[in-house]
Write a protein that holds these residues in place. Structure first.
Motif, PDB file in Angstrom:
ATOM      1  N   LYS A   1      30.988  26.198   8.558  1.00  0.00           N
ATOM      2  CA  LYS A   1      32.073  26.247   9.550  1.00  0.00           C
ATOM      3  C   LYS A   1      33.089  25.130   9.316  1.00  0.00           C
ATOM      4  O   LYS A   1      34.308  25.360   9.377  1.00  0.00           O
ATOM      5  CB  LYS A   1      31.477  26.140  10.958  1.00  0.00           C
ATOM      6  CG  LYS A   1      32.491  26.326  12.080  1.00  0.00           C
ATOM      7  CD  LYS A   1      31.793  26.292  13.443  1.00  0.00           C
ATOM      8  CE  LYS A   1      32.803  26.470  14.576  1.00  0.00           C
ATOM      9  NZ  LYS A   1      32.148  26.440  15.907  1.00  0.00           N
ATOM     10  N   GLN A   2      32.595  23.912   9.009  1.00  0.00           N
ATOM     11  CA  GLN A   2      33.488  22.782   8.772  1.00  0.00           C
ATOM     12  C   GLN A   2      34.363  23.010   7.546  1.00  0.00           C
ATOM     13  O   GLN A   2      35.569  22.714   7.557  1.00  0.00           O
ATOM     14  CB  GLN A   2      32.669  21.498   8.580  1.00  0.00           C
ATOM     15  CG  GLN A   2      32.147  20.882   9.867  1.00  0.00           C
ATOM     16  CD  GLN A   2      31.392  19.600   9.586  1.00  0.00           C
ATOM     17  OE1 GLN A   2      30.292  19.614   9.051  1.00  0.00           O
ATOM     18  NE2 GLN A   2      31.992  18.486   9.945  1.00  0.00           N
ATOM     19  N   ILE A   3      33.772  23.542   6.487  1.00  0.00           N
ATOM     20  CA  ILE A   3      34.531  23.798   5.265  1.00  0.00           C
ATOM     21  C   ILE A   3      35.643  24.813   5.522  1.00  0.00           C
ATOM     22  O   ILE A   3      36.797  24.617   5.100  1.00  0.00           O
ATOM     23  CB  ILE A   3      33.592  24.292   4.135  1.00  0.00           C
ATOM     24  CG1 ILE A   3      32.660  23.157   3.696  1.00  0.00           C
ATOM     25  CG2 ILE A   3      34.392  24.796   2.942  1.00  0.00           C
ATOM     26  CD1 ILE A   3      31.557  23.596   2.760  1.00  0.00           C
TER      27      ILE A   3
ATOM     28  N   GLU B   1      37.168  19.190  -3.456  1.00  0.00           N
ATOM     29  CA  GLU B   1      37.440  17.928  -2.762  1.00  0.00           C
ATOM     30  C   GLU B   1      37.042  18.014  -1.287  1.00  0.00           C
ATOM     31  O   GLU B   1      36.502  17.058  -0.715  1.00  0.00           O
ATOM     32  CB  GLU B   1      38.919  17.570  -2.896  1.00  0.00           C
ATOM     33  CG  GLU B   1      39.315  17.149  -4.307  1.00  0.00           C
ATOM     34  CD  GLU B   1      40.813  16.936  -4.445  1.00  0.00           C
ATOM     35  OE1 GLU B   1      41.549  17.224  -3.461  1.00  0.00           O
ATOM     36  OE2 GLU B   1      41.262  16.494  -5.522  1.00  0.00           O
ATOM     37  N   THR B   2      37.285  19.164  -0.680  1.00  0.00           N
ATOM     38  CA  THR B   2      36.903  19.364   0.721  1.00  0.00           C
ATOM     39  C   THR B   2      35.385  19.316   0.886  1.00  0.00           C
ATOM     40  O   THR B   2      34.862  18.682   1.810  1.00  0.00           O
ATOM     41  CB  THR B   2      37.430  20.721   1.234  1.00  0.00           C
ATOM     42  OG1 THR B   2      38.856  20.750   1.098  1.00  0.00           O
ATOM     43  CG2 THR B   2      37.052  20.944   2.682  1.00  0.00           C
ATOM     44  N   VAL B   3      34.682  19.978  -0.032  1.00  0.00           N
ATOM     45  CA  VAL B   3      33.219  20.027   0.017  1.00  0.00           C
ATOM     46  C   VAL B   3      32.621  18.637  -0.183  1.00  0.00           C
ATOM     47  O   VAL B   3      31.746  18.195   0.568  1.00  0.00           O
ATOM     48  CB  VAL B   3      32.692  21.025  -1.043  1.00  0.00           C
ATOM     49  CG1 VAL B   3      31.191  20.840  -1.244  1.00  0.00           C
ATOM     50  CG2 VAL B   3      32.998  22.455  -0.632  1.00  0.00           C
ATOM     51  N   ARG B   4      33.101  17.915  -1.197  1.00  0.00           N
ATOM     52  CA  ARG B   4      32.586  16.568  -1.470  1.00  0.00           C
ATOM     53  C   ARG B   4      32.909  15.598  -0.340  1.00  0.00           C
ATOM     54  O   ARG B   4      32.185  14.623  -0.121  1.00  0.00           O
ATOM     55  CB  ARG B   4      33.136  16.044  -2.788  1.00  0.00           C
ATOM     56  CG  ARG B   4      32.459  16.638  -4.018  1.00  0.00           C
ATOM     57  CD  ARG B   4      32.741  15.773  -5.239  1.00  0.00           C
ATOM     58  NE  ARG B   4      34.178  15.666  -5.499  1.00  0.00           N
ATOM     59  CZ  ARG B   4      34.863  16.499  -6.269  1.00  0.00           C
ATOM     60  NH1 ARG B   4      34.231  17.522  -6.861  1.00  0.00           N
ATOM     61  NH2 ARG B   4      36.155  16.338  -6.467  1.00  0.00           N
ATOM     62  N   GLY B   5      34.003  15.855   0.367  1.00  0.00           N
ATOM     63  CA  GLY B   5      34.361  15.009   1.499  1.00  0.00           C
ATOM     64  C   GLY B   5      33.349  15.083   2.624  1.00  0.00           C
ATOM     65  O   GLY B   5      33.190  14.136   3.402  1.00  0.00           O
ATOM     66  N   LEU B   6      32.636  16.196   2.719  1.00  0.00           N
ATOM     67  CA  LEU B   6      31.598  16.348   3.741  1.00  0.00           C
ATOM     68  C   LEU B   6      30.284  15.716   3.298  1.00  0.00           C
ATOM     69  O   LEU B   6      29.581  15.083   4.094  1.00  0.00           O
ATOM     70  CB  LEU B   6      31.379  17.833   4.056  1.00  0.00           C
ATOM     71  CG  LEU B   6      32.542  18.575   4.730  1.00  0.00           C
ATOM     72  CD1 LEU B   6      32.194  20.048   4.879  1.00  0.00           C
ATOM     73  CD2 LEU B   6      32.850  17.967   6.094  1.00  0.00           C
TER      74      LEU B   6
END
Length: 392
Positions: free
Chosen positions: A365-367, A320-325
């Motif tokens: 870095k964001q992930i 979910e975190t990855v797809r959010g980016l």
């Protein structure tokens, strides 16, 4: 007409995945091209002599070069059908691409010759003779070339032949070139304005552009192009359709000529299933892929945890975190290594080809930051990968 020729000259014409059938299609198309272009060459030379038109004569010799191109295609397809040997274990299929590239070179060379002649005629125009006979011959030529374009395109799509598709594109270029030639003759006949040299320049430009486009299309598979989305999905669905396979990724297809491909893929299997059971499933998929898809498939097994609810929850959070980016980002090979105060989330991150090194580093870095914000015990160990498929 096309169906009649196929039924008469191609044995077992329905089995287009068969290499011998493909070769028969290619050789038939080559012979048809040689015959049609030689007839057109003779007719246009006669029309060119009657009219004194350089653009008509240029068009005639363009047809002669097309006959040579058809001969190259005929020989190329024949050589490409040779079986694998000691020095060429993956066969000779790429010869077909080389033949198509030679066709492109011949087309460009003819276009350049026309360019030189047309420039000369532009500065030193010669008298034209308008005649309905010559116009009728050229109109007939357009009809034949249009049929040849449709003929080669249809067969090229059926057997996935780069040579036939190149020939189809060349024939369409000839239709435009001959149409321009007719226009110059009609203009002279009606208004007595000689634009033969100018039209010759246009014809030469069209011919060279067609040659450059053919060269580009034939060089792509030789250099190495991404997987077509349709083929990508077909292989992925085939592998994922087997019981005992829970997912797949890292599909790479190597092309050794039309209908000659080798592929590798990572197949995910449950970590709690006996390795011999999973290995038997993978072996069966590899055998079935050879017969059903015509692809030599090599499968690497990746065990994945399916029953540990904590691991599943962490993976869902990460996805979910990855797809959010970016919706195009995906992960695989997800593993969890537990420590007393720290949890390592280890996974591969697949990014699109348009991601630069700076973009990849920023994404990583964001992930890591976002996941740490959710759970400060989690630390990400990310391996970056790029997709090998054409993105839609």
């Amino acid at each position: 007409m096309t169906e009649l020729l196929v039924r008469k000259f191609v044995k077992n014409y329905e089995h287009t995945d068969n290499l011998k059938v493909r070769a028969a299609y290619g050789m038939m198309a080559g012979l048809v091209g040689i015959c049609c272009n030689l007839v057109l060459f003779g007719a246009k030379v006669a029309a060119g002599i009657m009219t004194g038109s350089i653009s008509v004569m240029a068009d005639a010799f363009n047809n002669l070069s097309d006959a040579a191109s058809s001969m190259v295609g005929f020989v190329g397809v024949k050589l490409a059908s040779k079986p694998a040997d000691e020095h060429h274990p993956f066969g000779h299929g790429r010869i077909e691409y080389i033949a198509a590239f030679i066709v492109a070179f011949l087309v460009i060379e003819v276009g350049f010759s026309l360019l030189k002649t047309s420039v000369g005629k532009l500065f030193h125009p010669e008298e034209l003779v308008f005649g309905m006979t010559s116009v009728a011959i050229l109109l007939l030529s357009i009809g034949v070339k249009l049929w040849m374009a449709l003929f080669n395109r249809k067969l090229g799509k059926q057997v996935k032949s780069q040579v036939m598709m190149a020939t189809a594109a060349d024939s369409l270029g000839d239709v435009a070139a001959t149409s321009a030639t007719i226009f110059s003759i009609v203009v002279f006949g009606v208004w007595k304005v000689n634009i033969d040299g100018l039209i010759g320049l246009i014809v030469s430009a069209l011919v060279m552009i067609a040659g450059i486009n053919i060269a580009k299309d034939t060089l792509e598979p030789l250099i190495g192009q991404p997987i077509d989305p349709e083929i990508y999905r077909r292989i992925m669905d085939f592998v994922n359709g087997y019981e005992g396979i829970v997912g797949s990724h890292d599909l790479i297809v190597h092309n050794y000529g039309p209908a000659r491909s080798m592929a590798s893929i990572h197949a995910e299997v449950p970590s709690d299933v006996d390795i011999e059971v999973s290995h038997e499933i993978v072996d069966r998929i590899e055998r079935d892929a050879a017969s059903a898809l015509g692809i030599f498939l090599v499968i690497h097994m990746d065990p994945v945890e399916l029953k540990d609810s904590r691991v599943r929850k962490l993976r869902q959070m990460t996805e979910e975190t990855v797809r959010g980016l970016d919706e195009r980002l995906t992960i695989h090979d997800f593993r969890v290594v537990n420590g007393t105060k720290r949890i390592n989330l280890i996974f591969d991150l697949v990014v699109p080809r348009d991601y630069t090194k700076q973009m990849q580093d920023a994404c990583k870095k964001q992930i890591c930051q976002k996941i740490r914000e959710i759970d400060d015990r989690c630390s990400c160990v990310i391996t970056m990968e790029c997709t090998y498929c054409i993105e839609q």
